[in-house]
Design an enzyme around this catalytic site. Sequence first.
Site, PDB file in Angstrom:
ATOM      1  NE  ARG A 102      -3.828   0.638   1.987  1.00 39.02           N
ATOM      2  CZ  ARG A 102      -5.038   0.727   2.531  1.00 39.02           C
ATOM      3  NH1 ARG A 102      -5.247   1.460   3.602  1.00 39.02           N
ATOM      4  NH2 ARG A 102      -6.065   0.074   1.999  1.00 39.02           N
ATOM      5  CG  HIS A 129      -8.430   0.041  -2.754  1.00 35.82           C
ATOM      6  ND1 HIS A 129      -7.658  -1.071  -2.427  1.00 35.82           N
ATOM      7  CD2 HIS A 129      -9.039   0.421  -1.589  1.00 35.82           C
ATOM      8  CE1 HIS A 129      -7.800  -1.328  -1.138  1.00 35.82           C
ATOM      9  NE2 HIS A 129      -8.628  -0.446  -0.609  1.00 35.82           N
ATOM     10  CD  GLN A 132     -13.074  -1.933  -0.527  1.00 36.93           C
ATOM     11  OE1 GLN A 132     -12.304  -1.892   0.412  1.00 36.93           O
ATOM     12  NE2 GLN A 132     -14.298  -2.423  -0.417  1.00 36.93           N
ATOM     13  CG  ASP A 219     -13.560   6.506  -0.939  1.00 34.00           C
ATOM     14  OD1 ASP A 219     -13.477   6.405   0.302  1.00 34.00           O
ATOM     15  OD2 ASP A 219     -12.555   6.454  -1.692  1.00 34.00           O
ATOM     16  CB  CYS A 259     -14.007   1.345   0.108  1.00 34.30           C
ATOM     17  SG  CYS A 259     -13.673   3.110   0.218  1.00 34.30           S
ATOM     18  NE  ARG A 287     -10.259  -5.205   0.677  1.00 34.35           N
ATOM     19  CZ  ARG A 287      -9.519  -4.193   1.141  1.00 34.35           C
ATOM     20  NH1 ARG A 287     -10.108  -3.140   1.659  1.00 34.35           N
ATOM     21  NH2 ARG A 287      -8.203  -4.204   1.041  1.00 34.35           N
TER      22      ARG A 287
END
Length: 300
Positions: A102, A129, A132, A219, A259, A287
């Site tokens: 990340r 991402h 996700q 988000d 998310c 996830r």
Amino acid sequence: MKHLLKLQDLTREDILSILNLADQLKFERNNGIHKEYLKGKKVGLIFQKSSTRTRVSFEAGIYELGGYGMFLSSNDLQIGRGEPVQDTARVLSRYLDGIMIRTFAQQEVEDLAKYGSIPVINGLTDYAHPCQVLADLMTIREYKGSFKGLKMAFVGDGNNMANSLIVGCLKLGMSFAIACPKGYEPDAEIMKWAKENGDFTITTSVDKALEAADAVYTDVWASMGMEKEKAEREKVFKKYQVNSENLKNAKEDVMVMHCLPAHRGEEITEEVFEAHAKEIFDEAENRLHAQKAVMVKLLK
Ligand code: CP
Ligand code: NVA
């Protein structure tokens, strides 16, 4: 499939095959079947940004698969003191079987894959991402049964989530509408691809984007690394909120997705969040299953 760097690199079949395996792994876990598909495999988990879900679901997932996950904070790695990613990649490839990272720049993830010799998984960059979105797609299929003909509406910043969601949804035959302020659009290349490869609309009207939507996604207004823009963004994004009023434009059985982490009262109201908490936390759980599937595909 050698890495998971961004969803553009995957075919529709690759994605479906990950989702099918994720469903299988979820079924096995729910029924007390534990198979050590990654017995003895060592996975490095590099974090240059904070995380709750990604870190814990990767560590738990690797443990469940019989492997060993190594949390590597960039503050402690030499990478945080300027050791080039090209060298880090070649060193870690001598010790480990896979790397999740990340970070900020997508190029860093691409370089890790290019210079290393083990699979690399993108656990979020400023650009994408993918982990996700695999969990999101898994959740959509659980709730809706399939993808074809469904409409996804995204409200807010044209950020990493929007970029990956556009690619994932369109590849699986969904249509996609995004409502975002001028100047905060998704990546230009991705939008070009989207317009050429699917039913994609971009608008500044939340009501219009939500029209007849089967799933609504939002988000945060300011992503990690944008802390300095927070005050400015609060002004710009004020009307880019999912609330019970604009949600009336969507289908009656709309699912609301996030998310996480969520900022109640900003991109989503408390009321809508809690009314759709089931979907949102199923999405968070997925996830674990989706990433286990990715690791089994790449590392087994
Ligand atoms: N959604 C997500 O990636 O959460 P974390 O930042 O907590 O990992
Ligand atoms: N867009 C958000 C997603 C967090 C999972 C961020 O990058 O901070």
